[in-house]
Design a protein around this motif. Sequence first.
Motif, PDB file in Angstrom:
ATOM      1  N   VAL A  14     -29.698  15.702-131.322  1.00 15.65           N
ATOM      2  CA  VAL A  14     -30.154  15.862-129.935  1.00 15.65           C
ATOM      3  C   VAL A  14     -31.494  15.153-129.746  1.00 15.65           C
ATOM      4  CG1 VAL A  14     -30.970  17.530-128.204  1.00 15.65           C
ATOM      5  CG2 VAL A  14     -28.857  17.973-129.466  1.00 15.65           C
ATOM      6  N   LEU A  15     -32.392  15.280-130.715  1.00 15.54           N
ATOM      7  CA  LEU A  15     -33.689  14.605-130.618  1.00 15.54           C
ATOM      8  C   LEU A  15     -33.547  13.086-130.619  1.00 15.54           C
ATOM      9  CD1 LEU A  15     -36.008  16.760-132.904  1.00 15.54           C
ATOM     10  CD2 LEU A  15     -35.958  16.660-130.412  1.00 15.54           C
ATOM     11  N   GLY A  16     -32.457  12.589-131.197  1.00 19.82           N
ATOM     12  CA  GLY A  16     -32.226  11.155-131.254  1.00 19.82           C
ATOM     13  C   GLY A  16     -31.642  10.571-129.979  1.00 19.82           C
ATOM     14  N   LEU A  17     -31.286  11.417-129.038  1.00 18.54           N
ATOM     15  CA  LEU A  17     -30.727  10.936-127.772  1.00 18.54           C
ATOM     16  C   LEU A  17     -31.815  10.312-126.897  1.00 18.54           C
ATOM     17  CD1 LEU A  17     -28.501  13.999-126.780  1.00 18.54           C
ATOM     18  CD2 LEU A  17     -27.686  11.753-127.531  1.00 18.54           C
ATOM     19  N   PRO A  18     -31.415   9.404-126.010  1.00 18.38           N
ATOM     20  CA  PRO A  18     -32.378   8.913-125.025  1.00 18.38           C
ATOM     21  C   PRO A  18     -32.904  10.094-124.196  1.00 18.38           C
ATOM     22  CG  PRO A  18     -30.403   7.555-125.010  1.00 18.38           C
ATOM     23  CD  PRO A  18     -30.115   8.751-125.885  1.00 18.38           C
ATOM     24  N   PRO A  19     -34.134  10.009-123.715  1.00 18.66           N
ATOM     25  CA  PRO A  19     -34.754  11.146-123.009  1.00 18.66           C
ATOM     26  C   PRO A  19     -33.907  11.741-121.881  1.00 18.66           C
ATOM     27  CG  PRO A  19     -36.375   9.454-123.402  1.00 18.66           C
ATOM     28  CD  PRO A  19     -35.050   8.880-123.836  1.00 18.66           C
ATOM     29  N   ARG A  20     -33.276  10.911-121.087  1.00 17.60           N
ATOM     30  CA  ARG A  20     -32.469  11.421-119.964  1.00 17.60           C
ATOM     31  C   ARG A  20     -31.299  12.270-120.459  1.00 17.60           C
ATOM     32  NH1 ARG A  20     -28.862   7.689-116.213  1.00 17.60           N
ATOM     33  NH2 ARG A  20     -27.899   9.337-115.031  1.00 17.60           N
ATOM     34  N   TYR A  21     -30.649  11.816-121.515  1.00 16.23           N
ATOM     35  CA  TYR A  21     -29.513  12.553-122.072  1.00 16.23           C
ATOM     36  C   TYR A  21     -29.996  13.826-122.768  1.00 16.23           C
ATOM     37  CZ  TYR A  21     -26.925   8.144-121.469  1.00 16.23           C
ATOM     38  OH  TYR A  21     -26.336   7.013-120.966  1.00 16.23           O
ATOM     39  N   ARG A  22     -31.092  13.695-123.507  1.00 15.47           N
ATOM     40  CA  ARG A  22     -31.648  14.851-124.219  1.00 15.47           C
ATOM     41  C   ARG A  22     -32.021  15.949-123.229  1.00 15.47           C
ATOM     42  NH1 ARG A  22     -35.323  12.263-127.217  1.00 15.47           N
ATOM     43  NH2 ARG A  22     -36.905  12.385-125.601  1.00 15.47           N
TER      44      ARG A  22
END
Length: 71
Positions: A14-22
């Motif tokens: 989850v931390l590795g997702l782009p900010p919008r997706y996270r």
Amino acid sequence: MLKGEEARELYRAVLGLPPRYREAIFMFYFLNYNIKEIAALTGQKPGAVKTALCRARKQLKISLKEEMYDI
């Protein structure tokens, strides 16, 4: 409920997702906001939130599958 290492792997993914997706994943699954609430809080349209959640889930699936095979 996830066990220790599984929960850590999910958290890292989850931390590795782009900010919008996270942000969408965090608000939907961890804070239990619905799509309309997330849209209102982020200033997005509900359709954009749905798209972000869908793309985030796809990326998480890929990331977690890759981590599983790295072991």
